[in-house]
Design an enzyme around this catalytic site. Sequence first.
Site, short mmCIF file in Angstrom:
data_model
loop_
_atom_site.label_atom_id
_atom_site.label_comp_id
_atom_site.label_asym_id
_atom_site.label_seq_id
_atom_site.Cartn_x
_atom_site.Cartn_y
_atom_site.Cartn_z
NE ARG A 210 -3.68 2.02 0.20
CZ ARG A 210 -3.71 3.39 -0.49
NH1 ARG A 210 -2.35 3.53 -0.66
NH2 ARG A 210 -4.46 4.22 -0.27
N GLY C 200 -13.32 6.79 3.19
CA GLY C 200 -14.67 6.99 3.14
C GLY C 200 -15.22 8.18 4.01
CG LEU C 226 -13.36 7.44 -2.11
CD1 LEU C 226 -13.37 8.69 -2.74
CD2 LEU C 226 -14.72 7.31 -1.41
CG ASP C 227 -10.44 8.10 0.39
OD1 ASP C 227 -10.32 8.91 0.14
OD2 ASP C 227 -11.58 7.87 1.33
CD GLU C 228 -7.70 1.14 -1.48
OE1 GLU C 228 -6.42 1.25 -1.69
OE2 GLU C 228 -8.41 0.53 -0.72
#
Lengths: 282, 282, 282, 282
Positions: A210, C200, C226-228
């Site tokens: 990540r 989120g 989203l948010d990755e």
Amino acid sequence: VRAYVLSFQCPDQLGVVAQYSQLFLEVGAFITEISNYSDPVSNTFHLRCVFDDRAMTVDFMEFQRRFTAVAEALGMHYQLRPTDELPRVLVAVSRYDHCLNVLLNKWKSGALPARIVGVVSNHTDCRGLVEWYGLPFHYLPVNAETKPQQEAGILAVMQAHQVELLVLARYMQILSDDLCRQLAGRAINIHHSFLPGFKGARPYHQAYDRGVKVIGATAHYVTADLDEGPIIAQEVRAIDHQVSVEQMVHLGHDTEATALSQAVRLHCEQRVQINGQRTVIL
Amino acid sequence: VRAYVLSFQCPDQLGVVAQYSQLFLEVGAFITEISNYSDPVSNTFHLRCVFDDRAMTVDFMEFQRRFTAVAEALGMHYQLRPTDELPRVLVAVSRYDHCLNVLLNKWKSGALPARIVGVVSNHTDCRGLVEWYGLPFHYLPVNAETKPQQEAGILAVMQAHQVELLVLARYMQILSDDLCRQLAGRAINIHHSFLPGFKGARPYHQAYDRGVKVIGATAHYVTADLDEGPIIAQEVRAIDHQVSVEQMVHLGHDTEATALSQAVRLHCEQRVQINGQRTVIL
Amino acid sequence: VRAYVLSFQCPDQLGVVAQYSQLFLEVGAFITEISNYSDPVSNTFHLRCVFDDRAMTVDFMEFQRRFTAVAEALGMHYQLRPTDELPRVLVAVSRYDHCLNVLLNKWKSGALPARIVGVVSNHTDCRGLVEWYGLPFHYLPVNAETKPQQEAGILAVMQAHQVELLVLARYMQILSDDLCRQLAGRAINIHHSFLPGFKGARPYHQAYDRGVKVIGATAHYVTADLDEGPIIAQEVRAIDHQVSVEQMVHLGHDTEATALSQAVRLHCEQRVQINGQRTVIL
Amino acid sequence: VRAYVLSFQCPDQLGVVAQYSQLFLEVGAFITEISNYSDPVSNTFHLRCVFDDRAMTVDFMEFQRRFTAVAEALGMHYQLRPTDELPRVLVAVSRYDHCLNVLLNKWKSGALPARIVGVVSNHTDCRGLVEWYGLPFHYLPVNAETKPQQEAGILAVMQAHQVELLVLARYMQILSDDLCRQLAGRAINIHHSFLPGFKGARPYHQAYDRGVKVIGATAHYVTADLDEGPIIAQEVRAIDHQVSVEQMVHLGHDTEATALSQAVRLHCEQRVQINGQRTVIL
């Protein structure tokens, strides 16, 4: 002079502080440490205090009797213990010994306010270290078939040594739901990530993939929901893109050992109260 | 329902908690937040609580009268205030506006529990920003000869606006000993280093020369001993050899603004008590 | 003397450093800053350097021509720019202005190596602040029906001002997949949690419910997931059980503003290279 | 395939990168890790790289011969070593064993890229631990009269075991100026405060008296100026007013062990270069 540590939680209401403190005044219990918290969401009152008997006008049995009456009236969950009776702790470990190593070193030097009574393991790797510290090493191997018996073995060791806290110091077996329930609030695990990120297996690999810039470790109470128990302590450490998974594992050792020993210290000093899925640290 | 915040310190003795909490119970003062600390070195007891009048059986004047009696009996220094009466704050600034800018933004958004009543400055650089926020800007230039008059001017602004806290937000003048004494416990400074390292002038240059790997900022009460006053909050940030003095200055802006606004928040919520050269944060 | 910043990535192979540095030596490009990284997993080579023309024996056009030949031979993605030509940045904001406020203050003081050319917003709350800084404020309201047109409006502003980076400073609209693709590597978002925890909506509420002991903020490139997107900077801050959701929101302001302005600074100095789902920071 | 680590520093000038990298290309030295830094204040160039011989067209002796020529031409200080030849390390300790304990655990698990060859001590407290790890324990007691002989004893152990780095892991004796000079750049000390705050004796007591909100530990090279040597690593930890001196000592154990083992790792990987009173970490 003997000192005692009292911790309790109860539904919040007018006069909680007045009632317990009135009793303390009446019997001459001298408070040397006190901290408390009123949770506005759960409407619970949480308190931890340390007091001693330098001015006490009744004996401890009588104090306990009268305190029990207050506790019942207020609906308390409480724990009361002389500070010189350290909680009895069992450590569980698999093959990685860095958390165990720091716990034992702190215990021996007096930095950990606990009485470690032994170590259980499903491997023999740590036997030498444990025995060097003069502690019993309980070798309890486990496989899919023998898991119930092995867990019964852990419980047996706990009962034989009157263990109050089980510390999973990188113990790589998932406890059964049944054992989790039996040990509710009495077992602390170290997860080698900053929860709730990277639950489950191989968290450093997940963190590498990540590309996070900070890694962490989380000490939490064990519950049947894996890596979802109430969090006691979290430690973090900045990393950069150069840090490989292998280096993360090594750097993480410090973070894990620090978070776990901090959580064990807080628990043994009766500073931690479970409040739903959260903890109050007093 | 009206809420109040009470903070006090007094010599520690048996029954402090019982006495104040007995009064609270008698008058029906409902405690919603409480924290306290017994200092084993100075033998002082420190408490902060928030309570409201939802169940109060006397009016506030009567409560104050009865509390004053307890306070005198126990030798308390205390502060008692309705939570809807925010402390009145004056900010002093020179040319760097990053701390002022964050304070004003937090104040406007409601994140800072204070009532900022104006800004004083020995320069005019920040006038535009201050006036954009609708606040009075008091320009009080200073040189070696006019220092006494200028400081009198600051005090005059404080008196005119009933200011309870002066915040030195990168105000680059050293206050006179006399003013320091008058403002004891009522003036907070931000020093752009991790005290007690790098006291005095140009701390980032000192930090660069010394090759430190972490820089910091310290918010502290002002005393006549420069950069030696009781510390309220400290923030740190890791750096490496690549960071030049100029970059340190820029990176430090965040650290300074965070530490200072944190300290102002803590002070205004009556969470800070001065205990010799130390502070107790409740 | 004019300085240039060059950043590139290419497949790793024997002689990458020799080839580009041989060219630099031949033309007399004097390197004043250099950092590089060979990724052993992706087998890519990443470099950033700053050089100047104090000893250069060819003009910049000729340098570019010859560098392009090397770049093509090695399969580079590269960016080359004079350091005095700052990247043109557009900020998008909704109602919370704390990140915008810090970005504008840093930009004005020279701490942010960018040229902010304006602000777009789906609300008018921040108009006054933006205009106080002398910047154009583009009000582009949006609802479910008008989203395509509104996003076309953002792109139009970007084209009109030759914007190279879009900074989402608590812009509370989710960009369409299509816009995300068009802005790949050119849009930075601040997420008010420590990713990948609490993706989120309402991350502080999630953090409160989970009882974490550390909160954080993550600045990352915008992607359709989203948010990755690849993470650029993360900031953390310890909290305890006393911190309410509302206080987390307030405390988080500092963490968010610091992480976002740090990420914008790194991007504008060409220090960030996207390497799959990770970033290399040079 | 055999890998090598090369680190050097030299006066900065046009073509440094080109010259060494040209040689690498000619002999087919494949670079897998590289980082470097040009110090604009000292005008020095610093580089660390790891390369291997997978494609090398000359033998290592010939590589060394040709590299030496480049090194001399550029005025380099350099270190070149196969990565499978770990630096030989001697640890010095007095009575506190927490740093030693973590170093030995990391060494045994492979987390520390060093070859620990023994431990010297002026006390016998740590003998059992050291011998459990299978290492020689050199007991060298010392008093004011015997200091010169005892230091000669330390040097004799270092020579006998070809020791390249002496690690003072809470070794509570001040080395003589003469020994400091002999060990310049080859001895690392851990100081249990965040330097330059609280130099000298009893830093936790000093920190308590000053009421700091963050404590730290500093690993630095030993110089004749006590606690003034170039800093390699610093770790910090937030504390509050509740933390007594005794607890600081205990909490500090983690900080000290982490900073010291981090510094030893960086040094042994040839990542640290001394640059005046500062260090460059590559």
